[in-house]
Write a protein that holds these residues in place. Structure first.
Motif, short mmCIF file in Angstrom:
data_model
loop_
_atom_site.label_atom_id
_atom_site.label_comp_id
_atom_site.label_asym_id
_atom_site.label_seq_id
_atom_site.Cartn_x
_atom_site.Cartn_y
_atom_site.Cartn_z
N PHE A 41 -88.22 7.31 -6.86
CA PHE A 41 -86.84 7.10 -7.30
C PHE A 41 -86.81 5.77 -8.05
CE2 PHE A 41 -86.32 9.38 -3.12
CZ PHE A 41 -86.04 10.61 -3.68
N GLY A 42 -86.34 5.80 -9.29
CA GLY A 42 -86.35 4.59 -10.12
C GLY A 42 -85.10 4.39 -10.92
N ALA A 43 -83.96 4.88 -10.40
CA ALA A 43 -82.70 4.76 -11.15
C ALA A 43 -82.32 3.31 -11.42
CB ALA A 43 -81.57 5.45 -10.38
N LEU A 44 -82.87 2.38 -10.66
CA LEU A 44 -82.57 0.97 -10.88
C LEU A 44 -83.02 0.52 -12.27
CD1 LEU A 44 -81.47 -1.60 -9.52
CD2 LEU A 44 -83.77 -2.05 -8.67
N LEU A 45 -84.04 1.17 -12.80
CA LEU A 45 -84.57 0.79 -14.11
C LEU A 45 -84.18 1.77 -15.21
CD1 LEU A 45 -88.12 -0.48 -13.13
CD2 LEU A 45 -86.12 -1.83 -13.75
N ASP A 46 -83.68 2.93 -14.83
CA ASP A 46 -83.18 3.90 -15.81
C ASP A 46 -82.36 4.93 -15.05
OD1 ASP A 46 -82.77 6.03 -17.65
OD2 ASP A 46 -84.53 5.41 -18.79
N ASP A 47 -81.06 4.75 -15.06
CA ASP A 47 -80.20 5.62 -14.25
C ASP A 47 -80.30 7.08 -14.66
OD1 ASP A 47 -77.90 5.57 -12.19
OD2 ASP A 47 -77.07 6.74 -13.84
N GLY A 265 -81.25 -7.83 -20.90
CA GLY A 265 -81.52 -7.54 -22.29
C GLY A 265 -82.74 -8.23 -22.85
N GLY A 266 -83.38 -9.09 -22.03
CA GLY A 266 -84.53 -9.85 -22.50
C GLY A 266 -85.86 -9.20 -22.15
N GLU A 267 -86.96 -9.91 -22.43
CA GLU A 267 -88.30 -9.37 -22.27
C GLU A 267 -89.04 -9.92 -21.05
OE1 GLU A 267 -91.23 -10.41 -25.16
OE2 GLU A 267 -90.47 -12.46 -25.43
N ARG A 268 -88.43 -10.81 -20.29
CA ARG A 268 -89.09 -11.39 -19.12
C ARG A 268 -88.93 -10.45 -17.92
NH1 ARG A 268 -89.35 -17.31 -19.97
NH2 ARG A 268 -88.57 -17.73 -22.07
N HIS A 337 -90.84 5.07 -21.97
CA HIS A 337 -89.84 6.14 -21.86
C HIS A 337 -88.63 5.73 -21.03
CE1 HIS A 337 -92.33 6.42 -18.28
NE2 HIS A 337 -91.42 7.18 -17.70
N TRP A 338 -88.68 4.56 -20.42
CA TRP A 338 -87.54 4.09 -19.63
C TRP A 338 -86.74 3.06 -20.42
CZ3 TRP A 338 -89.04 3.20 -13.77
CH2 TRP A 338 -89.08 4.46 -13.12
N SER A 339 -85.43 3.12 -20.26
CA SER A 339 -84.54 2.22 -21.00
C SER A 339 -84.53 0.81 -20.44
CB SER A 339 -83.12 2.78 -21.00
OG SER A 339 -82.61 2.85 -19.67
N GLY A 340 -84.92 0.65 -19.17
CA GLY A 340 -84.88 -0.65 -18.53
C GLY A 340 -83.52 -0.95 -17.94
N TYR A 341 -83.48 -1.90 -17.01
CA TYR A 341 -82.22 -2.29 -16.37
C TYR A 341 -81.25 -2.82 -17.43
CZ TYR A 341 -78.92 -4.87 -13.47
OH TYR A 341 -77.78 -5.36 -12.87
N ARG A 342 -80.19 -2.03 -17.65
CA ARG A 342 -79.15 -2.39 -18.62
C ARG A 342 -79.75 -2.80 -19.98
NH1 ARG A 342 -74.37 -4.89 -14.66
NH2 ARG A 342 -74.47 -3.14 -13.21
N GLY A 343 -80.77 -2.03 -20.38
CA GLY A 343 -81.36 -2.22 -21.69
C GLY A 343 -82.42 -3.30 -21.77
N SER A 344 -82.90 -3.77 -20.65
CA SER A 344 -83.91 -4.84 -20.63
C SER A 344 -85.31 -4.24 -20.76
CB SER A 344 -83.79 -5.67 -19.35
OG SER A 344 -82.48 -6.17 -19.19
N ARG A 345 -85.91 -4.42 -21.89
CA ARG A 345 -87.22 -3.85 -22.16
C ARG A 345 -88.15 -4.93 -22.73
NH1 ARG A 345 -87.39 0.87 -25.80
NH2 ARG A 345 -89.06 1.63 -24.45
N PRO A 346 -89.48 -4.74 -22.55
CA PRO A 346 -90.15 -3.57 -21.96
C PRO A 346 -90.09 -3.57 -20.43
CG PRO A 346 -91.76 -5.25 -22.53
CD PRO A 346 -90.44 -5.76 -23.04
N VAL A 347 -90.22 -2.37 -19.87
CA VAL A 347 -90.34 -2.21 -18.43
C VAL A 347 -91.84 -2.27 -18.11
CG1 VAL A 347 -89.96 -0.72 -16.45
CG2 VAL A 347 -88.26 -0.81 -18.29
N ARG A 348 -92.26 -3.36 -17.47
CA ARG A 348 -93.68 -3.56 -17.22
C ARG A 348 -94.08 -3.16 -15.82
NH1 ARG A 348 -92.29 -8.34 -20.14
NH2 ARG A 348 -93.38 -8.53 -22.13
N ILE A 349 -95.24 -2.53 -15.70
CA ILE A 349 -95.91 -2.33 -14.41
C ILE A 349 -97.31 -2.90 -14.54
CG2 ILE A 349 -94.54 -0.33 -13.70
CD1 ILE A 349 -96.85 1.46 -14.66
N GLY A 350 -97.89 -3.31 -13.40
CA GLY A 350 -99.10 -4.10 -13.47
C GLY A 350 -98.73 -5.52 -13.87
N ASN A 351 -99.68 -6.43 -13.85
CA ASN A 351 -99.34 -7.81 -14.18
C ASN A 351 -100.52 -8.50 -14.84
OD1 ASN A 351 -98.50 -10.61 -14.09
ND2 ASN A 351 -96.91 -9.93 -12.67
#
Length: 610
Positions: A41-47, A265-268, A337-351
């Motif tokens: 479940f990941g609606a927090l990052l793309d409802d 809306g930022g990239e961090r 493929h995810w919009s990110g929290y309120r348009g905050s992209r990119p959505v990163r996984i891994g670090n």
């Protein structure tokens, strides 16, 4: 739809993974079977595309409120309507210390007044929404399956209940409505890797799960030795830290979430579902101060294992972070493929910061092992050999540019904090060797420690700013240096330190909230700005208390507590609007909260005895 606000969530978990539940009754984030596994479940990052597990009133307008069952990690979401009041009680029974794929997410539905119809909407999106699933409805429940993960939904009902009506499957999603009257208890259990098909669970069994979970958390919390001011606040932070601990290894994730922005809306937008050496080190110190010796010992053991492995990357014998099981594959990628929290992209996984050179981690690791040793958790022979080799490596490598504590991506610099904590590493190693008569290159370590001290005083101090600065040759202030007096490098009453603290007061502090640094004055390789850093605010409280500014410290602390969310949780940062931003909840912030509260409490007690 717009994603629910970060702060509008409570946290539940079973000590191997966790879930965020919104005030609207939606599980908006859940990774399975571990914290760092792909989300279900990941609606927090793309409802729209992230997936959710929602339970809410089926008809009419409602008001919702959320709280924790006292002294537990059981979350209660209350719904108030014109026809009645109902509750959704969410929890995960503890999974134990053996790693398992079997996890249970329990959702108990209760009507406490009048009548209420609940609507249950189960819409999984496996592997961050990248893997399709099949839904199989049976007489006794439902199964959501992929070739990698299977989730089984068990209904909770009594034998005389009618066959579940109001059930439908819509493009792989399950929707159920349940009508309840005052006193009725029903619900569902969503189980991963179940050992059999869906089955009907009786309310009595349901109640036992609840009672056993209450007993577990209250028994654990009773081991705390803290009795000072802000006791309930510290207990909630302690429970939160426990929820973010991977029981099989003792690793503490920095946060259970990924991709939440430091600026909307930022990239961090980073993935924090890993164990940082820095965070694990702080946790040893903090939990020992609370009296949680077993957890501190497990964290210290995790730390010693990493030191003993000596399999780090280019940054030295230690990586700055690891997966919860101690592995180090943290390849960074973006979920396009995810919009990110309120348009905050990119959505990163891994670090991608995992292999950075951050010299401060060696001081933090040594400081925690030193403190644990003083509290009766000594380093054994194998651990001491590893510590000696680590410090021998550091004698050859401390004097070089690095990325620093904030994981900047703007190039390496001679960060003062990295040098400070290298000084700590040698100082604690020397003390341990002396107190236990251990073989060590004490002469080399002492020479390095003293050289670092002289270098910081010469290059880390800026006469024009009358302050210690972020990096050599610069004029930027950095709140990481709030720890200088705490670690014993300078006296809290030394004029060099009091003027540094005064400079931070004027530049980094805004109405008690503290910025890490000014990215405009010290470019970090990323666009945009960020909010105040909650960890740094609590470090500021600690520094003020240490400098004898007790009233200032208490006011800052009390103000900061007002920024917690409705159930006492803190994210990474606070925006100018007061909104919580960044990954949530953040372990480092709750560690610093506990540490600041204990330090301030002790300082106020001493002041009152005078």
């Amino acid at each position: 739809m717009t994603e629910a606000a970060i702060a509008d969530h409570g946290l539940i978990g079973d000590l191997q993974t966790a879930a965020l539940v919104s005030t609207d009754g939606s599980v908006d984030w859940f990774c399975c079977p571990r914290f760092d596994s792909p989300s279900v479940f990941g609606a927090l990052l793309d409802d729209a595309r992230g997936g959710h597990f929602r339970v809410r009133p089926a008809h009419g307008a409602y008001e919702s409120k959320q709280m924790y069952h006292p002294d537990t990690a059981i979350l209660i979401t209350r719904f108030l309507t014109e026809t009645g009041a109902g509750e959704v009680v969410d929890f995960m029974p503890p999974a134990g210390r053996e790693a398992t794929d079997n996890h249970r997410l329990v959702r108990m539905l209760r009507c406490v007044r009048g009548q209420m119809s609940f609507e249950i909407d189960v819409a999984p999106r496996f592997d961050y929404g990248r893997r399709a699933h099949q839904t199989h409805l049976t007489e006794h429940g439902a199964v959501f399956s992929t070739d990698a993960v299977t989730l089984t939904l068990h209904p909770v009902r009594e034998p005389d209940d009618a066959r579940l009506a109001h059930v439908r499957v819509d493009e792989g999603d399950l929707r159920v409505s349940i009508d309840l009257t005052a006193g009725d208890v029903r619900g569902v259990v969503l189980e991963s890797a179940a050992d059999g098909p869906p089955r009907e669970i009786r309310v009595a069994e349901f109640q036992r799960l609840f009672d056993d979970t209450v007993a577990f958390w209250r028994s654990w919390l009773a081991r705390s030795t803290y009795t000072g001011r802000w006791r309930e606040t510290l207990q909630r932070s302690a429970i939160t830290l426990k929820l973010m601990t991977y029981a099989p290894s003792g690793g503490l994730v920095a946060a259970p979430t990924a991709g939440l922005p430091e600026q909307v809306g930022g990239e961090r937008n980073w993935d924090y579902r890993y164990t940082w050496v820095r965070d694990a080190s702080f946790s040893v110190y903090t939990l020992l101060r609370l009296g949680f010796t077993e957890e501190a010992a497990q964290f210290a053991g995790w730390m010693r294992d990493r030191v003993a492995e000596r399999v780090g990357g280019e940054g030295g014998p230690l990586n700055i972070m690891y997966r919860v099981d101690g592995s180090s594959d943290l390849k960074e990628e973006s979920l396009e493929h995810w919009s990110g929290y309120r348009g905050s992209r990119p959505v990163r996984i891994g670090n991608g910061a995992a292999d950075q050179l951050q010299l401060d981690i060696y001081g933090e690791a040594m400081d925690s092992l030193f403190f644990a040793d003083r509290r009766g958790l000594p380093v054994g022979h194998r651990g001491w050999k590893a510590v000696s080799e680590l410090l021998d490596w550091l004698t050859e490598h401390w004097d070089q540019p690095e990325e620093g504590i904030w994981e900047t991506r703007g190039g390496r610099k001679d960060f003062t904090y990295g040098r400070l904590m290298s000084w700590v590493a040698f100082d604690r190693g020397i003390r341990l060797a002396a107190s236990h008569g251990r073989p060590a290159a004490v002469g080399r370590w002492t020479e390095a420690r003293d050289a670092i001290y002289d270098q910081i005083m010469e290059k880390g101090w800026n006469p024009r700013r009358r302050a210690f600065v972020q990096h050599y040759g610069g004029e930027v202030l950095d709140s990481s240096l709030l720890r200088m007096s705490r670690v014993g490098f300078v006296s809290p009453y030394d004029p060099l330190w009091t003027s540094t603290l005064a400079a931070m007061d004027g530049e980094l502090v805004t109405d008690s909230l503290v910025y890490r640094y000014d990215p405009a004055a010290s470019p970090d390789g990323l666009q945009g700005s960020e909010g105040t850093f909650s960890l740094c605010t609590f470090m500021y409280v600690d520094a003020l208390a240490g400098a004898g500014r007790f009233e200032d410290a208490r006011l800052v602390f009390e103000k900061m507590l007002t920024y917690a969310n409705h159930v006492g949780l803190f994210s990474e940062e606070i925006a100018l609007t007061g909104e919580q931003i960044g990954n949530f909840p953040q372990a480092f912030t709750h560690l610093a909260l506990i540490d600041a509260a204990i330090t301030l409490d002790e300082a106020l007690n001493r002041a009152n005895r005078r």
